[in-house]
Scaffold this active site. Sequence first.
Site, PDB file in Angstrom:
ATOM      1  N   LYS A  58      20.688 -13.214 -55.834  1.00 21.68           N
ATOM      2  CA  LYS A  58      20.443 -14.127 -54.844  1.00 21.68           C
ATOM      3  C   LYS A  58      21.411 -15.155 -54.917  1.00 21.68           C
ATOM      4  O   LYS A  58      21.864 -15.607 -53.892  1.00 21.68           O
ATOM      5  CB  LYS A  58      19.069 -14.977 -54.848  1.00 21.68           C
ATOM      6  N   GLY A 188      22.006   4.476 -50.191  1.00 21.63           N
ATOM      7  CA  GLY A 188      20.458   4.133 -50.028  1.00 21.63           C
ATOM      8  C   GLY A 188      20.567   2.695 -49.157  1.00 21.63           C
ATOM      9  O   GLY A 188      21.103   1.796 -49.864  1.00 21.63           O
ATOM     10  N   GLY A 190      18.227   0.658 -48.796  1.00 25.02           N
ATOM     11  CA  GLY A 190      16.802   0.185 -48.807  1.00 25.02           C
ATOM     12  C   GLY A 190      17.066  -1.323 -49.128  1.00 25.02           C
ATOM     13  O   GLY A 190      18.045  -1.781 -48.859  1.00 25.02           O
ATOM     14  N   VAL A 245      23.507  12.352 -49.358  1.00 28.16           N
ATOM     15  CA  VAL A 245      24.691  12.285 -50.131  1.00 28.16           C
ATOM     16  C   VAL A 245      24.457  13.581 -51.060  1.00 28.16           C
ATOM     17  O   VAL A 245      23.185  13.757 -51.666  1.00 28.16           O
ATOM     18  CB  VAL A 245      24.851  11.145 -51.045  1.00 28.16           C
ATOM     19  N   VAL A 277      19.318   4.005 -54.829  1.00 29.65           N
ATOM     20  CA  VAL A 277      18.334   4.992 -54.295  1.00 29.65           C
ATOM     21  C   VAL A 277      17.123   4.793 -55.201  1.00 29.65           C
ATOM     22  O   VAL A 277      16.155   5.656 -54.863  1.00 29.65           O
ATOM     23  CB  VAL A 277      18.860   6.291 -54.602  1.00 29.65           C
ATOM     24  N   GLY A 278      16.856   3.580 -55.627  1.00 30.14           N
ATOM     25  CA  GLY A 278      15.501   3.351 -55.965  1.00 30.14           C
ATOM     26  C   GLY A 278      15.226   2.986 -57.474  1.00 30.14           C
ATOM     27  O   GLY A 278      16.456   3.227 -58.221  1.00 30.14           O
ATOM     28  N   ARG A 279      14.143   2.679 -57.989  1.00 28.61           N
ATOM     29  CA  ARG A 279      14.078   2.505 -59.484  1.00 28.61           C
ATOM     30  C   ARG A 279      12.854   3.499 -59.882  1.00 28.61           C
ATOM     31  O   ARG A 279      11.927   3.604 -59.329  1.00 28.61           O
ATOM     32  CB  ARG A 279      13.796   0.978 -59.798  1.00 28.61           C
ATOM     33  N   ALA A 327       9.088  -8.691 -58.448  1.00 35.80           N
ATOM     34  CA  ALA A 327       8.710  -9.448 -59.467  1.00 35.80           C
ATOM     35  C   ALA A 327       7.398 -10.434 -59.523  1.00 35.80           C
ATOM     36  O   ALA A 327       6.648 -10.415 -60.426  1.00 35.80           O
ATOM     37  CB  ALA A 327       9.867 -10.614 -59.586  1.00 35.80           C
ATOM     38  N   HIS A 451       6.708 -30.432 -36.023  1.00 34.17           N
ATOM     39  CA  HIS A 451       7.898 -30.243 -34.841  1.00 34.17           C
ATOM     40  C   HIS A 451       9.007 -30.898 -35.303  1.00 34.17           C
ATOM     41  O   HIS A 451       9.056 -32.401 -35.299  1.00 34.17           O
ATOM     42  CB  HIS A 451       7.503 -30.289 -33.369  1.00 34.17           C
TER      43      HIS A 451
HETATM   44  P1  FAD Z   1      11.430  -5.922 -65.893  1.00 36.20           P
HETATM   45  O1  FAD Z   1      11.845  -7.355 -65.376  1.00 36.20           O
HETATM   46  O2  FAD Z   1      12.180  -4.572 -65.848  1.00 36.20           O
HETATM   47  O3  FAD Z   1      11.549  -6.280 -67.488  1.00 36.20           O
HETATM   48  C1  FAD Z   1      10.922  -5.426 -68.378  1.00 36.20           C
HETATM   49  C2  FAD Z   1      11.393  -5.845 -69.737  1.00 36.20           C
HETATM   50  O4  FAD Z   1      10.829  -5.241 -70.760  1.00 36.20           O
HETATM   51  C3  FAD Z   1      13.045  -5.858 -70.108  1.00 36.20           C
HETATM   52  O5  FAD Z   1      13.444  -7.326 -70.295  1.00 36.20           O
HETATM   53  C4  FAD Z   1      13.074  -4.980 -71.106  1.00 36.20           C
HETATM   54  O6  FAD Z   1      14.329  -5.131 -71.773  1.00 36.20           O
HETATM   55  C5  FAD Z   1      11.729  -4.964 -71.720  1.00 36.20           C
HETATM   56  N1  FAD Z   1      11.438  -3.603 -72.557  1.00 36.20           N
HETATM   57  C6  FAD Z   1      11.426  -2.426 -72.293  1.00 36.20           C
HETATM   58  N2  FAD Z   1      11.021  -1.637 -73.152  1.00 36.20           N
HETATM   59  C7  FAD Z   1      10.878  -2.491 -74.145  1.00 36.20           C
HETATM   60  C8  FAD Z   1      10.408  -2.342 -75.429  1.00 36.20           C
HETATM   61  N3  FAD Z   1       9.940  -1.005 -75.871  1.00 36.20           N
HETATM   62  N4  FAD Z   1      10.388  -3.311 -76.183  1.00 36.20           N
HETATM   63  C9  FAD Z   1      10.494  -4.411 -75.820  1.00 36.20           C
HETATM   64  N5  FAD Z   1      10.873  -4.845 -74.630  1.00 36.20           N
HETATM   65  C10 FAD Z   1      11.201  -3.840 -73.881  1.00 36.20           C
HETATM   66  N6  FAD Z   1      12.040  -8.566 -56.907  1.00 36.20           N
HETATM   67  C11 FAD Z   1      11.863  -9.126 -56.175  1.00 36.20           C
HETATM   68  O7  FAD Z   1      10.518  -9.716 -56.392  1.00 36.20           O
HETATM   69  N7  FAD Z   1      12.444 -10.064 -55.649  1.00 36.20           N
HETATM   70  C12 FAD Z   1      13.648  -9.873 -55.411  1.00 36.20           C
HETATM   71  O8  FAD Z   1      14.691 -10.650 -54.832  1.00 36.20           O
HETATM   72  C13 FAD Z   1      14.287  -8.957 -56.241  1.00 36.20           C
HETATM   73  N8  FAD Z   1      15.524  -8.632 -56.273  1.00 36.20           N
HETATM   74  C14 FAD Z   1      16.042  -7.568 -56.950  1.00 36.20           C
HETATM   75  C15 FAD Z   1      17.457  -7.184 -56.900  1.00 36.20           C
HETATM   76  C16 FAD Z   1      17.937  -6.403 -57.632  1.00 36.20           C
HETATM   77  C17 FAD Z   1      19.347  -5.936 -57.734  1.00 36.20           C
HETATM   78  C18 FAD Z   1      17.099  -5.703 -58.778  1.00 36.20           C
HETATM   79  C19 FAD Z   1      17.714  -4.281 -59.644  1.00 36.20           C
HETATM   80  C20 FAD Z   1      15.681  -5.539 -58.624  1.00 36.20           C
HETATM   81  C21 FAD Z   1      15.163  -6.787 -57.933  1.00 36.20           C
HETATM   82  N9  FAD Z   1      13.971  -7.016 -57.757  1.00 36.20           N
HETATM   83  C22 FAD Z   1      13.594  -7.991 -56.932  1.00 36.20           C
HETATM   84  C23 FAD Z   1      12.709  -6.238 -58.457  1.00 36.20           C
HETATM   85  C24 FAD Z   1      12.454  -7.096 -59.861  1.00 36.20           C
HETATM   86  O9  FAD Z   1      13.624  -7.247 -60.597  1.00 36.20           O
HETATM   87  C25 FAD Z   1      11.486  -6.268 -60.563  1.00 36.20           C
HETATM   88  O10 FAD Z   1      10.311  -5.824 -59.584  1.00 36.20           O
HETATM   89  C26 FAD Z   1      10.766  -6.995 -61.778  1.00 36.20           C
HETATM   90  O11 FAD Z   1      11.850  -7.441 -62.576  1.00 36.20           O
HETATM   91  C27 FAD Z   1       9.819  -6.267 -62.467  1.00 36.20           C
HETATM   92  O12 FAD Z   1       9.171  -6.942 -63.549  1.00 36.20           O
HETATM   93  P2  FAD Z   1       8.591  -6.510 -64.861  1.00 36.20           P
HETATM   94  O13 FAD Z   1       8.356  -7.534 -65.764  1.00 36.20           O
HETATM   95  O14 FAD Z   1       7.695  -5.193 -64.540  1.00 36.20           O
HETATM   96  O15 FAD Z   1       9.964  -5.420 -65.412  1.00 36.20           O
HETATM   97  P1  AMP Z   2      14.509   1.662 -52.145  1.00 36.05           P
HETATM   98  O1  AMP Z   2      13.337   2.527 -52.610  1.00 36.05           O
HETATM   99  O2  AMP Z   2      13.978   0.506 -51.224  1.00 36.05           O
HETATM  100  O3  AMP Z   2      15.445   1.188 -53.187  1.00 36.05           O
HETATM  101  O4  AMP Z   2      15.590   2.605 -51.194  1.00 36.05           O
HETATM  102  C1  AMP Z   2      16.224   3.565 -51.802  1.00 36.05           C
HETATM  103  C2  AMP Z   2      16.650   4.609 -50.472  1.00 36.05           C
HETATM  104  O5  AMP Z   2      17.864   5.378 -51.058  1.00 36.05           O
HETATM  105  C3  AMP Z   2      15.726   5.158 -50.040  1.00 36.05           C
HETATM  106  O6  AMP Z   2      15.633   4.704 -48.428  1.00 36.05           O
HETATM  107  C4  AMP Z   2      16.111   6.624 -50.014  1.00 36.05           C
HETATM  108  O7  AMP Z   2      15.886   7.393 -48.606  1.00 36.05           O
HETATM  109  C5  AMP Z   2      17.465   6.664 -50.231  1.00 36.05           C
HETATM  110  N1  AMP Z   2      18.077   7.813 -50.749  1.00 36.05           N
HETATM  111  C6  AMP Z   2      17.631   8.495 -51.840  1.00 36.05           C
HETATM  112  N2  AMP Z   2      18.507   9.614 -52.076  1.00 36.05           N
HETATM  113  C7  AMP Z   2      19.442   9.539 -51.254  1.00 36.05           C
HETATM  114  C8  AMP Z   2      20.587  10.483 -51.142  1.00 36.05           C
HETATM  115  N3  AMP Z   2      20.923  11.546 -51.970  1.00 36.05           N
HETATM  116  N4  AMP Z   2      21.567  10.240 -50.215  1.00 36.05           N
HETATM  117  C9  AMP Z   2      21.153   8.905 -49.316  1.00 36.05           C
HETATM  118  N5  AMP Z   2      20.076   8.224 -49.551  1.00 36.05           N
HETATM  119  C10 AMP Z   2      19.305   8.335 -50.432  1.00 36.05           C
END
Ligand code: FAD
Ligand code: AMP
Length: 483
Positions: A58, A188, A190, A245, A277-279, A327, A451
């Site tokens: 952000k 991706g 997404g 891809v 392509v996701g997490r 988050a 408004h």
């Molecule tokens: P995480 O934030 O992944 O935290 C997990 C923590 O656990 C980490 O600090 C890790 O080091 C720790 N950990 C793991 N294993 C161990 C262990 N064995 N011992 C000790 N510590 C450990 N979400 C939104 O809602 N809004 C957004 O705008 C948004 N933007 C995003 C942008 C990007 C580029 C990315 C990658 C993600 C974004 N997300 C967003 C998703 C959001 O970051 C996650 O959904 C959120 O962080 C998940 O929170 P969590 O606490 O489950 O896990």
């Molecule tokens: P998100 O789950 O919102 O992070 O989006 C990930 C996106 O990546 C999804 O829309 C998938 O369809 C796309 N995706 C996954 N694998 C591939 C690939 N090999 N080539 C292009 N797009 C992909």
Amino acid sequence: MADKYDVIVIGAGPGGYVAAIRAAQMGLKTACVEKWVNKKGKVVHGGTCLNVGCIPSKSLLEASHKYTEAKHDFGDIGIDTGDVSMDVKKMMARKDKIVANLTGGISSLFQANGVTALEGTGKVLSKGKVEVTHQDGEKATYDADNIIIATGSVPVEIPPAPLTEGLIVDSTGALEFQETPKRLGVIGAGVIGLELGSVWNRLGSEVTMLEAMESFLPMVDKDIAKETQKLLTKQGLDIKLGARVTGTEIKDNEVVVQYTDGKGEQEQTFDKVIVCVGRRPYTQGVLDDDAGVKLDERGFIFVDDHCRTSVPSVYAIGDAVRGQMLAHKASEEGIMVADIIAGHKAEMNYDAIPCVIYTAPEVAWVGMNEQEAKTAGIEVKTGSFSFAASGRAMANNATEGVAKVIADAETDRILGVHIVGQHAGELIAQGVIAMEFGSSAEDLALTCYAHPTISEVVHEAALAVEGHAIHMANRKKRKKQKA
Ligand code: FAD
Ligand code: AMP
């Protein structure tokens, strides 16, 4: 003898740190284990969200948006800016400072609330026992009446595009570019791909998005997704749908990406490629063989509606468990679990979790889209209102977008609100609150809105559900409002 806690939380992302603070506020003796080490070698709190997710993305989105406004839009409102340039290194330094402030802030919140911060890697040995391996390799075992696993997620990697230092990167790498790549490929389209693609597109990259699916943002209402695709394409994002891809090759410090689309095999060359392509859930090393905590078939920690795992008094929350990877979803689950442990009744309403894509304009939605409602066999009525008809949107030079309210045709209960337009991420809170309170579209329609505000767009969309939007002159649209 090792310390004994009421609760030990493993992971200090927005799920874990919020759970720990809430548990401490409830009077429970709480510790939180975290292993994330920053560039300076220091353990930091905040997880993906604060370090490499929501907050840094952000920061870059806001900076690049302001740059675009200054370069392209300020002239529309009479401000002559002359030459505008972006110092990418400075933009990155600002982002790093925000991250440092916020992660440091969590440590202060732990102190203020009496949460013990344990630095190292946590592992559930068995019910009630957590082992922590500290940075120096020393191990300690702690007893806990309750354990909350909040270990989050990591980016998915795909075999056709293995990460390659500085050339093929994941979302974390894309937050660290020190200069604007000329040709950028994003695999991706997404939420994360669109956000990061937008940042670099605004700063001058030629951005191509390669998306395997034929449909664009399928979770968003079709009308809103279509409008979004149109607006982002107009900004210069080349969004290729149905483009899967299949391979990459590094040639002369460039990345050649092979993909297949409706016309066959294609190839395109980029200076950098971001894989979005996701997490996937991160559970590596957190469960000892004897822990007994089960995973589901997709590798998430298996939990019930109250985030209870298969082992009594062991809970799991956030990205590590089923549901949207957001988050605020993680944080709400953290609060619910802390409350349950403290002996209170607590529930999550998974039907009212907002989602936001922080493009410009923003896209935001809560609840069902029209297509989902129809597939579920629910007869719906919908109301839409265009930002172009809002006085405040005109004054703000932000007339792109549309808001749509989807209601049950029989009961008028709001099933979903989907928006693309300025401040959609803020506007959506109205839909969330309305749905949380079980409101009807009429409830929103009969509410008095200030408004001129952008919020009036949602009001008019709610009025449009019965064909009663006030500021809608177009006859065809008026008829369509009540289709
Ligand atoms: P995480 O934030 O992944 O935290 C997990 C923590 O656990 C980490 O600090 C890790 O080091 C720790 N950990 C793991 N294993 C161990 C262990 N064995 N011992 C000790 N510590 C450990 N979400 C939104 O809602 N809004 C957004 O705008 C948004 N933007 C995003 C942008 C990007 C580029 C990315 C990658 C993600 C974004 N997300 C967003 C998703 C959001 O970051 C996650 O959904 C959120 O962080 C998940 O929170 P969590 O606490 O489950 O896990
Ligand atoms: P998100 O789950 O919102 O992070 O989006 C990930 C996106 O990546 C999804 O829309 C998938 O369809 C796309 N995706 C996954 N694998 C591939 C690939 N090999 N080539 C292009 N797009 C992909």
